[in-house]
Design an enzyme around this catalytic site. Structure first.
Site, PDB file in Angstrom:
ATOM      1  N   LYS A  80     -25.700  34.024 -29.531  1.00 28.33           N
ATOM      2  CA  LYS A  80     -25.174  34.864 -28.479  1.00 28.33           C
ATOM      3  C   LYS A  80     -26.178  36.051 -28.336  1.00 28.33           C
ATOM      4  O   LYS A  80     -26.872  36.322 -29.519  1.00 28.33           O
ATOM      5  CB  LYS A  80     -23.888  35.252 -29.105  1.00 28.33           C
ATOM      6  CG  LYS A  80     -23.037  35.863 -27.624  1.00 28.33           C
ATOM      7  CD  LYS A  80     -22.222  34.779 -26.980  1.00 28.33           C
ATOM      8  CE  LYS A  80     -21.389  35.072 -25.988  1.00 28.33           C
ATOM      9  NZ  LYS A  80     -20.562  33.955 -25.364  1.00 28.33           N
ATOM     10  N   GLY A 179      -6.399  38.487 -15.679  1.00 26.48           N
ATOM     11  CA  GLY A 179      -7.903  38.372 -15.352  1.00 26.48           C
ATOM     12  C   GLY A 179      -8.057  37.480 -14.315  1.00 26.48           C
ATOM     13  O   GLY A 179      -7.842  36.170 -14.811  1.00 26.48           O
ATOM     14  N   GLY A 181     -10.917  36.768 -12.654  1.00 28.85           N
ATOM     15  CA  GLY A 181     -12.296  36.719 -12.367  1.00 28.85           C
ATOM     16  C   GLY A 181     -12.893  35.499 -12.206  1.00 28.85           C
ATOM     17  O   GLY A 181     -12.204  34.519 -11.568  1.00 28.85           O
ATOM     18  N   VAL A 183     -13.331  32.513 -14.140  1.00 29.31           N
ATOM     19  CA  VAL A 183     -12.507  31.436 -14.798  1.00 29.31           C
ATOM     20  C   VAL A 183     -11.063  31.804 -14.219  1.00 29.31           C
ATOM     21  O   VAL A 183     -10.338  30.843 -13.812  1.00 29.31           O
ATOM     22  CB  VAL A 183     -12.444  31.604 -16.204  1.00 29.31           C
ATOM     23  CG1 VAL A 183     -11.789  30.496 -16.980  1.00 29.31           C
ATOM     24  CG2 VAL A 183     -14.120  31.434 -16.630  1.00 29.31           C
TER      25      VAL A 183
HETATM   26  P1  NAD Z   1     -15.174  37.826 -15.289  1.00 33.00           P
HETATM   27  O1  NAD Z   1     -15.743  39.150 -15.741  1.00 33.00           O
HETATM   28  O2  NAD Z   1     -15.527  36.996 -13.954  1.00 33.00           O
HETATM   29  O3  NAD Z   1     -13.584  38.327 -14.949  1.00 33.00           O
HETATM   30  C1  NAD Z   1     -12.584  39.164 -15.920  1.00 33.00           C
HETATM   31  C2  NAD Z   1     -11.540  39.687 -14.955  1.00 33.00           C
HETATM   32  O4  NAD Z   1     -10.923  40.337 -15.716  1.00 33.00           O
HETATM   33  C3  NAD Z   1     -12.104  40.620 -14.000  1.00 33.00           C
HETATM   34  O5  NAD Z   1     -11.610  40.193 -12.610  1.00 33.00           O
HETATM   35  C4  NAD Z   1     -11.660  41.956 -14.376  1.00 33.00           C
HETATM   36  O6  NAD Z   1     -11.381  42.740 -13.386  1.00 33.00           O
HETATM   37  C5  NAD Z   1     -10.538  41.598 -15.209  1.00 33.00           C
HETATM   38  N1  NAD Z   1      -9.793  42.340 -16.005  1.00 33.00           N
HETATM   39  C6  NAD Z   1     -10.350  42.988 -17.160  1.00 33.00           C
HETATM   40  N2  NAD Z   1      -9.737  43.711 -17.815  1.00 33.00           N
HETATM   41  C7  NAD Z   1      -8.600  43.583 -17.334  1.00 33.00           C
HETATM   42  C8  NAD Z   1      -7.021  43.701 -17.803  1.00 33.00           C
HETATM   43  N3  NAD Z   1      -7.108  44.633 -18.722  1.00 33.00           N
HETATM   44  N4  NAD Z   1      -6.124  43.454 -17.153  1.00 33.00           N
HETATM   45  C9  NAD Z   1      -6.319  42.399 -16.272  1.00 33.00           C
HETATM   46  N5  NAD Z   1      -7.559  42.074 -15.760  1.00 33.00           N
HETATM   47  C10 NAD Z   1      -8.669  42.518 -16.297  1.00 33.00           C
HETATM   48  O7  NAD Z   1     -15.155  37.001 -16.364  1.00 33.00           O
HETATM   49  P2  NAD Z   1     -15.047  35.384 -16.466  1.00 33.00           P
HETATM   50  O8  NAD Z   1     -16.518  34.738 -16.377  1.00 33.00           O
HETATM   51  O9  NAD Z   1     -14.005  34.815 -15.593  1.00 33.00           O
HETATM   52  O10 NAD Z   1     -14.492  35.249 -18.049  1.00 33.00           O
HETATM   53  C11 NAD Z   1     -13.199  35.618 -18.417  1.00 33.00           C
HETATM   54  C12 NAD Z   1     -13.300  35.531 -19.972  1.00 33.00           C
HETATM   55  O11 NAD Z   1     -13.451  34.207 -20.409  1.00 33.00           O
HETATM   56  C13 NAD Z   1     -14.091  36.492 -20.718  1.00 33.00           C
HETATM   57  O12 NAD Z   1     -13.644  36.859 -21.949  1.00 33.00           O
HETATM   58  C14 NAD Z   1     -15.282  35.547 -21.219  1.00 33.00           C
HETATM   59  O13 NAD Z   1     -16.272  35.842 -22.401  1.00 33.00           O
HETATM   60  C15 NAD Z   1     -14.485  34.031 -21.360  1.00 33.00           C
HETATM   61  N6  NAD Z   1     -15.239  32.837 -21.110  1.00 33.00           N
HETATM   62  C16 NAD Z   1     -15.932  32.817 -19.886  1.00 33.00           C
HETATM   63  C17 NAD Z   1     -16.613  31.591 -19.637  1.00 33.00           C
HETATM   64  C18 NAD Z   1     -17.072  31.279 -18.297  1.00 33.00           C
HETATM   65  O14 NAD Z   1     -17.608  30.106 -18.093  1.00 33.00           O
HETATM   66  N7  NAD Z   1     -17.238  32.344 -17.400  1.00 33.00           N
HETATM   67  C19 NAD Z   1     -16.622  30.752 -20.802  1.00 33.00           C
HETATM   68  C20 NAD Z   1     -16.035  30.904 -21.934  1.00 33.00           C
HETATM   69  C21 NAD Z   1     -15.366  32.226 -22.058  1.00 33.00           C
END
Ligand code: NAD
Length: 357
Positions: A80, A179, A181, A183
């Site tokens: 990472k 959340g 976002g 995912v």
């Molecule tokens: P992202 O940044 O697109 O979305 C995260 C969302 O969570 C945002 O909309 C943000 O506003 C919201 N958020 C933050 N704090 C919050 C809270 N306290 N309450 C409610 N909402 C809140 O991230 P992502 O790519 O969707 O990833 C989400 C999680 O999954 C992360 O922890 C990431 O490390 C993990 N992850 C993502 C992937 C991927 O393919 N994107 C793969 C493995 C793990």
């Protein structure tokens, strides 16, 4: 700022610090384990409050990648990188050039992909300066691995429902997503399409409003999402959602989400067992993204991708059955299974050397 004595240090093979005066880059790359292959993992950009916080994050996340790829049956190691900076303010072409050169200096031992704070465009920018970045191929989602991550979580939730409730579909199932976002939104879409009732929160009002308008999810205040009366809680925001305080008020019987490092500390796994809550280890069910990145990088036929991601359900079922038999935290069982898979690949002499190193 200690590394070797940091509680998250786990005999990482290499931890490298990089800085660049003109672009302002300050970054860390952690290569945890390369027994199965090059260490592949996201490049996170985050305004860490301290260097110690950044070191802890990169150590924990890189270890999780080793287990994630092993359990997903990928020929990849775990690594990472983190950039200390605000992704809304500190991105520049010079920063990506400097970060790419930093990644390149490891000669392919570490390969970067998207993570929180970095996008497909950022990875593409770095690809001008190094071959050791991935996650921007011309796929159906423009290289974004998030829909594949969401599919893996969906498959995990389905397997957990079958294990816990004997349910064969999503009708009548209530899921709370923290959340919305990359995912979380895709996951909400898949769950709605499958007939589940979806409740969701996001601290970003625009993201929440979009999911309400486009998917018909029920909006929930952020401070209430963890204690909604639902079958499944899916943490899809940042890590640390599950801790002594939140576990005490959870009402979901199953926790299954995408966020990395959902347990704030190891003891939280035991707290979930004590409350009878079925926890689906994050590093097992959020592997869809790294599987997608592997298919992109290796030029594998995308037709096989969905089947590979679906295999997450079988792996999870195996972990849940083992955990039931010994009444132990599922995360511990998943780590043991990953260690078995890692150990099985190492010639015995090499394994002995590692164990005394
Ligand atoms: P992202 O940044 O697109 O979305 C995260 C969302 O969570 C945002 O909309 C943000 O506003 C919201 N958020 C933050 N704090 C919050 C809270 N306290 N309450 C409610 N909402 C809140 O991230 P992502 O790519 O969707 O990833 C989400 C999680 O999954 C992360 O922890 C990431 O490390 C993990 N992850 C993502 C992937 C991927 O393919 N994107 C793969 C493995 C793990």
């Amino acid at each position: 700022m200690a590394v070797f004595s940091n509680p998250s240090f786990d005999s990482h093979e290499q931890v490298v610090f990089g800085a660049d005066r003109s672009s302002g880059l300050r970054a860390i790359i952690a290569v945890h384990d390369t027994r199965l292959g090059a260490a592949v993992g996201g490049c996170r950009m985050y305004p860490y409050a301290s260097e110690a916080e950044a070191i802890d994050d990169v150590l924990r996340l890189s270890r999780g990648m080793t287990y994630k790829s092993a359990l997903a049956g990928l020929p990849l190691g775990g690594g990472k990188s983190v950039i200390i900076g605000d992704p809304t303010q500190h991105k520049s072409e010079a920063l990506w050039q400097a970060m790419a050169k930093f990644i390149d200096s490891l000669g392919g031992r570490y390969v970067a992909a998207e993570d929180s704070g970095t996008s497909v465009a950022d990875l593409r920018a770095m690809s001008q300066y190094t071959d050791h970045v991935s996650g921007f191929a011309a796929t159906e989602h423009g290289g974004d691995p998030s829909p594949s991550t969401a599919l893996g979580v969906f498959v995990g939730i389905r397997a957990a429902l079958a294990h816990r409730l004997g349910a064969s579909d999503f009708h009548g199932v209530r899921v709370a997503i923290q959340g919305l976002g990359h995912v979380g939104f895709s996951l909400a879409q898949m769950l709605k399409n499958a007939g589940a009732e979806v409740l969701a929160s996001d601290i970003n009002a625009t993201n929440l409003a979009r999911a309400v308008a486009e998917l018909g999810v029920t909006p929930i205040a952020s401070e209430n999402i963890l204690c909604e009366d639902v079958d499944v809680l899916a943490p899809c925001a940042l890590g640390g959602a599950l801790n002594a305080d939140s576990i005490a008020v959870l009402r979901a019987g199953i926790v299954a989400g995408a966020a990395n490092n959902q347990l704030r500390e190891t003891a939280d796994g035991g707290r979930l067992v004590d409350r009878g809550i079925l926890y689906c280890p994050d590093f097992l069910i959020n592997a869809g993204g790294i599987i997608d990145v592997h298919y992109q990088r290796s030029g594998l036929d995308r037709a096989g991708l969905t089947a590979h991601i679906e295999s997450i359900g079988d792996r999870l079922a195996e972990v849940l059955q083992r955990a039931d038999r010994c009444h132990r935290p599922t995360g511990e069982i998943a780590e043991e299974l990953a260690e078995e898979l890692l150990g099985a690949t190492v010639p015995s002499g090499e394994q002995q050397l590692r164990s005394v190193a």
